[in-house]
Scaffold this motif. Structure first.
Motif: not given
Length: 226
Positions: A90-99
């Motif tokens: 999982s790469v580069g996603c945010s806490l608001d929009n997790p992967c």
């Protein structure tokens, strides 16, 4: 949220393309002396099986899933090299929009008379790369069936393994927690083991391929999760 999964080929195509599903390598055997100093070389078969599942979730494809379910009936060989691998990233996603990334690889290998000549590796790796709050799971399950006598999976067993393969694929749609997915994968693995053990128990007992290898038929599960 969209799900990205690698395209599947037909079963025939998968068998042709996948490295070593029934591939054999050749190795030099024993050289024997002939008249005038000539030599002859016997060729021995070595079975090779290689399978892997890769999943990668990114902000562009925040949910990714990949699974592999391979069956290798290698038959009578003097040695077997089996490698099974699952990698989820999982790469580069945010806490608001997790992967969410899940990779599962199930590898079944049947061998005859190769108990002392098996080189098997089974690995998994789950990687969160700058991906706070992401869910990442990789599971590698390797099933080694070893018998001293000739053995092939029955049509009924293969059909039932096909059902378990479809159930593994259904995990793509699951949005349950990683712990639940892990439990379901473990449960499927236990069913595969029980099915293979039942297949061994009901198989006819022929003559041992090598009288020196009259060992007890076994089903071994190698499990690695990350």
């Amino acid at each position: 949220m969209t799900t990205h999964r690698k395209p599947r080929t037909s079963e025939a195509g998968r068998r042709a393309a996948r490295l070593g599903i029934l591939a054999t390598a050749c190795m030099a055997g024993f050289a024997t002396a002939n008249p005038a100093g000539a030599t002859s070389t016997q060729v021995a078969r070595v079975g090779i099986a290689f399978d892997e599942a890769h999943a990668k979730a990114t902000p562009r494809h925040r949910v990714d899933y990949d699974d592999e379910f391979a069956i290798h009936e290698l038959g009578s060989v003097i040695g077997t090299g089996a490698r099974n691998k699952a990698v989820a990233r999982s790469v580069g996603c945010s806490l608001d929009n997790p992967c969410r990334s899940v990779a599962l690889s199930f590898q079944v290998v049947t061998t005859t008379g190769t108990l002392a000549h098996l080189n098997a590796t089974n690995t998994s790796r789950a990687i969160n790369d700058h991906c706070e709050g992401c869910q990442t799971f990789a599971g590698a399950y390797q099933f080694i069936v070893s018998t001293p006598y000739s053995f092939t999976l029955s049509r009924s067993t293969r059909d039932r393994l096909g059902v378990l393969e479809r159930r593994l694929g259904e995990l793509e749609r699951s949005r349950e927690s990683i712990d639940v997915v892990k439990g379901r994968a473990d449960s499927l693995a236990a069913e595969v083991v029980n099915l293979l053990k039942g297949s061994l128990a009901s198989a006819p007992r022929g003559a041992a391929v090598d009288p020196l290898q009259n060992f007890r038929p076994t089903v071994t599960l190698r499990r690695h999760i990350d």
